[in-house]
Design a protein around this motif. Structure first.
Motif, short mmCIF file in Angstrom:
data_model
loop_
_atom_site.label_atom_id
_atom_site.label_comp_id
_atom_site.label_asym_id
_atom_site.label_seq_id
_atom_site.Cartn_x
_atom_site.Cartn_y
_atom_site.Cartn_z
N ALA A 80 0.83 -1.22 0.00
CA ALA A 80 0.00 0.00 0.00
C ALA A 80 0.85 1.26 0.00
O ALA A 80 0.40 2.33 -0.44
CB ALA A 80 -0.93 -0.01 1.21
N LYS A 81 2.07 1.14 0.48
CA LYS A 81 2.97 2.30 0.52
C LYS A 81 3.45 2.70 -0.87
O LYS A 81 4.12 3.73 -1.02
CB LYS A 81 4.16 1.99 1.43
CG LYS A 81 3.77 1.67 2.88
CD LYS A 81 4.98 1.26 3.70
CE LYS A 81 4.64 1.04 5.17
NZ LYS A 81 3.79 -0.13 5.42
N MET A 101 -0.37 12.44 3.54
CA MET A 101 0.89 11.74 3.71
C MET A 101 0.68 10.55 4.65
O MET A 101 0.11 10.70 5.73
CB MET A 101 1.96 12.68 4.26
CG MET A 101 3.36 12.10 4.24
SD MET A 101 3.97 11.87 2.54
CE MET A 101 5.52 11.04 2.84
N LYS A 102 1.13 9.40 4.24
CA LYS A 102 0.95 8.16 4.99
C LYS A 102 -0.53 7.89 5.31
O LYS A 102 -0.93 7.74 6.47
CB LYS A 102 1.78 8.16 6.27
CG LYS A 102 3.27 8.18 6.06
CD LYS A 102 4.03 7.97 7.37
CE LYS A 102 5.53 7.89 7.13
NZ LYS A 102 6.27 7.64 8.36
N ARG A 125 10.85 7.39 -8.63
CA ARG A 125 10.33 6.24 -7.91
C ARG A 125 8.95 6.56 -7.34
O ARG A 125 8.65 7.71 -7.02
CB ARG A 125 11.29 5.84 -6.79
CG ARG A 125 12.65 5.38 -7.31
CD ARG A 125 13.59 5.04 -6.17
NE ARG A 125 14.87 4.56 -6.67
CZ ARG A 125 15.90 5.32 -6.98
NH1 ARG A 125 15.80 6.64 -6.83
NH2 ARG A 125 17.03 4.80 -7.42
N ASN A 126 8.15 5.52 -7.18
CA ASN A 126 6.78 5.71 -6.70
C ASN A 126 6.66 5.11 -5.31
O ASN A 126 5.96 4.13 -5.09
CB ASN A 126 5.79 5.05 -7.66
CG ASN A 126 4.39 5.62 -7.51
OD1 ASN A 126 3.96 5.95 -6.41
ND2 ASN A 126 3.67 5.72 -8.62
N PHE A 127 7.38 5.70 -4.36
CA PHE A 127 7.32 5.26 -2.97
C PHE A 127 6.61 6.35 -2.19
O PHE A 127 7.16 7.39 -1.88
CB PHE A 127 8.74 5.04 -2.45
CG PHE A 127 8.82 4.54 -1.03
CD1 PHE A 127 7.75 3.90 -0.42
CD2 PHE A 127 9.98 4.71 -0.30
CE1 PHE A 127 7.82 3.45 0.88
CE2 PHE A 127 10.07 4.25 1.01
CZ PHE A 127 9.00 3.62 1.61
N GLU A 140 9.01 11.19 1.55
CA GLU A 140 8.65 12.57 1.22
C GLU A 140 9.28 13.05 -0.08
O GLU A 140 8.81 14.00 -0.70
CB GLU A 140 9.08 13.51 2.36
CG GLU A 140 10.59 13.54 2.59
CD GLU A 140 10.97 14.52 3.68
OE1 GLU A 140 10.64 15.72 3.52
OE2 GLU A 140 11.59 14.09 4.67
N PHE A 141 10.35 12.39 -0.51
CA PHE A 141 11.05 12.83 -1.72
C PHE A 141 10.51 12.20 -3.00
O PHE A 141 10.94 12.55 -4.09
CB PHE A 141 12.56 12.57 -1.59
CG PHE A 141 13.17 13.23 -0.39
CD1 PHE A 141 13.28 14.61 -0.33
CD2 PHE A 141 13.60 12.47 0.69
CE1 PHE A 141 13.83 15.22 0.79
CE2 PHE A 141 14.15 13.09 1.81
CZ PHE A 141 14.27 14.47 1.86
#
Length: 819
Positions: free
Chosen positions: A214-215, A299-300, A456-458, A462-463
């Motif tokens: 999910a992250k 966020m999260k 990247r798709n993480f 935050e970056f």
């Protein structure tokens, strides 16, 4: 020591020492009731589906109990798994109801794949079986065929597979359902995947890492997964880990993973509990997605998940022969195994099946009652078994002309850096239908050109949060493979780059996927899909710095064992051939493509035009390295693999000085499957073409990147095999130098030259006359080189210089630094 003795059904987990306050983390909902019509529809659907599922396991005739059961009505072999079925039926009925109520797109991924009776029964009730299989029409005849044919040679198998409408997951080997579900929702913003994970499957390593998936879901661009952990407490003969965890333990575990956890366990009003919980999950998803799609991503975000506690084998006989059945491991498979031979069990089976009162659930013609139909979606395409995304969703990939990225013949270029340029453009041109899934190795593998226009798709970083990155990196090969499967089976295209040595981690996943794909191709309703594409680099030949653990080309053999209709293995020798190969693989359909290549700068032997012709043929004579363009050779030297072929080229140059009378033909093979026996693979060379390439009677020496037994298997059946010798990776390795790796595994230029002299001496008198002296010279060079490496910890100067056959000189090249 005696086995476990279960002294009560459905035993609860013992209390943990976690403070009770943590239960505040569990989602609490109002206990509102459903409308009576909804209750009736859901309950009748479940009764009908559970009846059909149980009947499928047992009955070979008399499928609606028109008379008392006899032994002749029972199938000769009782195959199936009842234990998980009632829980799966519960979820299925509520998903259909949710779709009917809210007109949403849901597909169902089922981890407990042995619960096929539940899914097939539900599919029959909604009319999806009849849509794709006329013999399973929604009437008496269709129901008879479904029940009596289950788990027989003429019917459907006992596990969910590609023959099961709506499925995108081979339900055999456990551990992969959750990652497949998350892969399916990527770039499908309106799609929801409900995924049931059995509590047995929840014990697997792949599932443990998949909870983190999910992250990697960006709610602005992708859909959502509703994970449903089905805790029924037992495996085949033992309790499950999750079944022995109390609510506090489960809630804290999944809260830590990043989920909001809702526990569904009200057996007295399970329909209201489940419906409220699914509605809550849908609301949470919409809230998270709305925020992201309005430019204010959370966020999260805490995505919803459900823990569903129901008894094992719910509805089965309470006890059989004095032993607990429902709510114990005994209900896992066939609860009444002796129903055909013991009257007592036969009567118990009749009592069990009659408890569903099936006759009131079907019309006179054998269709479903209006009450059941009231919870089934009206639009066929919305039904779980007929969602087009599961069987007819392929999107053609735009692949640019690879020639615009070709590199100059005679130069040095990294294959990975070169194809990285092409992949960068592929991602630009296909912003919603192409992804790269990698176990955190893209930069190491020199594919970082893809990051010029994407990231990247993480989502928890935050970056990289909310930036639409097309690359997902996670140090779990299993999760990456699951993403790859889910993404591909719902119509898109993906690439899985990896260190060569660790791709074998997903070997059995790849096989399970290939089984699914094989049956898809044999079905009448599943359409083409993109191939799955593996890119192996950081190969054993250049893993000298990481040591023996990183030296393993065995994944090649795994792909070779697949059906010829699926298996494709390529070992392009240079940058231009790799460009041609990857462009072809990305466009291809229905294959398992494995590409193996080097990431270090290496000679570019072929121009773009030559590379295209070489790849089209799968192999060719390299005239520039052969004597007299390869005419009338004494021996044929074959390179398969980039670094391995380089050693063949250097050996050919060395032999011109060492044994000038020896006539050598050099061949490179880039498509491994051309070597297979004529007729055994679509790419296999005819005997005439094989002889034209390798001669009909001259000695052939193969210098091969993988294991020798793989080549031996491919070549088996070719005439005159006694003339063939093979050197390959031989499980010799360490932390050493690149050339020492070649020496240790007998694939160095010296070993190639040795084989050439031995083979050439059979026909060439001049070589035979000098054979002993020549071999002694070569062996002396091997010893000297090994001593030099041991003393200096480096390869001799000039080892990787590129021979120039026209001038007889060499072009300076460094080995390059390994990462």
């Amino acid at each position: 020591m005696p086995g476990e003795v279960i002294d009560r059904p459905n035993p609860q987990a013992l209390p943990s020492h976690i403070p009770d306050d943590v239960l505040k983390l569990a989602v609490q909902l109002d206990k509102s009731k459903l409308d009576e019509t909804d209750y009736a529809g859901l309950k009748q659907f479940r009764r009908a589906a559970n009846y059909i599922a149980a009947a499928m396991i047992f009955l070979g005739d008399n499928v609606l109990l028109e008379r008392d059961l006899t032994a002749d009505d029972i199938k000769p072999r009782l195959l199936g798994h009842w234990g998980t079925c009632p829980g799966l039926v519960l979820v299925y009925s509520h998903l259909n109801f949710l779709v009917r109520k809210y007109d949403i797109d849901i597909i169902f991924v089922v981890g407990p794949g042995h619960g096929a009776p539940a899914i097939l029964a539900s599919l029959w009730l909604e009319g999806s079986m009849g849509r794709f299989y006329p013999q399973y029409s929604r009437d008496h005849k269709g129901l008879h065929n479904l029940i009596t044919g289950f788990s027989t040679p003429h019917g459907l198998p006992s596990h969910i597979n590609a023959e099961t409408p709506g499925s995108i997951h081979e339900g055999g080997e456990l551990g992969y359902a959750l990652s497949v579900a998350f892969g399916a929702v990527m770039d499908k913003p309106d799609l929801i995947v409900a995924c049931v994970i059995g509590d047995g499957e929840a014990e697997t390593g792949p599932t443990a890492t998949a909870w983190h998936a999910a992250k990697y879901i960006d709610p602005a661009e992708s859909g959502a997964v509703i994970p449903i952990l089905h805790v029924n407490g037992f495996k085949i003969s033992e309790r499950t880990v999750s079944g022995c965890m109390d609510d506090k333990e489960l809630v804290t575990l999944y809260t830590g993973y990043g989920y909001q956890c809702r526990i569904v366990d009200d057996l007295e009003d399970i329909d209201a509990d489940m419906h409220r919980s699914l509605e809550w999950a849908l609301g949470e998803i919409r809230h998270i997605q709305k925020a992201a799609r309005s430019g204010k991503p959370i966020m999260k975000p805490r995505w919803p998940m459900i823990v569903m506690r129901t008894p094992k084998g719910w509805g089965a006989p309470k006890k059989v022969h004095g032993e607990f059945m429902e709510g114990s491991f005994r209900a896992h498979q066939v609860p009444l195994m002796a129903a055909k031979t013991e009257d007592a069990e036969l009567k118990e089976l009749q009592k069990w099946l009659e408890s569903y009162n099936a006759k009131e659930l079907f019309t006179k013609e054998g269709g479903v009652s209006d009450t059941i139909a009231s919870i089934i979606p009206l639009d066929d395409k919305k039904k779980l078994g007929q969602q087009p995304i599961t069987y007819d969703a392929h999107e053609e990939l735009k692949v640019p002309d690879w020639h615009q990225y070709e590199v100059k013949k005679g130069s040095l270029a990294s294959c990975m850096e070169t194809i990285g340029e092409l992949l960068d453009q592929v991602l630009v041109d296909n912003p919603h239908s192409m992804r790269i899934f990698s176990p955190d190795e893209l930069v190491s593998n020199k594919l970082d050109a893809v990051f010029r226009h994407t990231g990247r798709n993480f989502q928890w970083d935050e970056f990289s949060n909310a930036r639409g990155g097309r690359v997902i990196e996670m140090l779990s090969e299993h999760t990456m493979q699951g993403f790859l499967q889910g993404y591909t089976l719902t119509g898109r295209t993906a690439l899985f780059p990896s260190y060569e040595s660790f791709l074998g981690i997903v070997h059995t996943m790849m096989i399970q996927y290939s089984k699914f794909n094989k049956m898809s191709r044999e079905s009448t309703f599943r359409k083409d899909i993109s191939s799955i594409n593996y890119l192996e680099t950081s190969t054993w030949t250049r893993q000298e710095h990481n040591g023996f653990s990183h030296q393993n080309p065995s994944f090649i053999g795994g792909v070779l064992n697949l059906k010829p209709s699926a298996a494709r293995v390529y070992l392009p020798p240079d940058a231009n051939t790799f460009l041609s190969t990857i462009a072809h693989c990305l466009r291809s359909k229905n294959y398992v493509n494995l590409m193996v290549g080097s990431k270090q700068p290496a000679p570019v032997f072929l121009s773009g035009e030559e590379a295209e012709a070489h790849c089209r043929a799968g192999a060719s004579v390299w005239k520039f390295a052969s004597v007299d363009d390869g005419l009338d050779p004494d021996v044929v030297l074959v390179g398969i693999g980039a670094e391995i072929t380089f050693e063949v080229i250097v050996a050919a140059a060395m032999l011109r000085k060492l044994a000038p009378s020896l006539r050598v033909r050099v061949v490179n093979v880039t498509d491994l499957l051309i070597l297979e026996l004529e007729g055994s693979h679509p790419h296999a060379l005819t005997h005439a073409d094989f002889d034209a390439l390798f001669t009909s009677d001259r000695p052939i020496h193969f210098n091969y990147h993988g294991y020798a037994k793989e080549l031996q298997g491919l070549l088996w059946g070719r005439p005159n095999l006694q003339r063939i010798s093979i050197e390959s990776y031989d499980e010799e390795g360490s932390t050493t130098t690149p050339f020492d790796m070649a020496l240790r595994n007998r694939v160095s230029r010296y070993h190639v030259a040795e084989a050439a002299i031995k083979g050439g001496a059979i026909r060439n008198e001049k070589v035979r006359l000098e054979q002993h002296k020549l071999l002694s010279t070569i062996r002396h060079e091997i010893t000297k080189t090994q001593e030099y490496i041991m003393k200096t910890s480096k390869d001799p100067e000039g080892t990787f210089d590129v021979p120039d056959f026209e001038s007889g000189e060499t072009v300076k090249r460094e080995a390059g630094y390994a990462d």
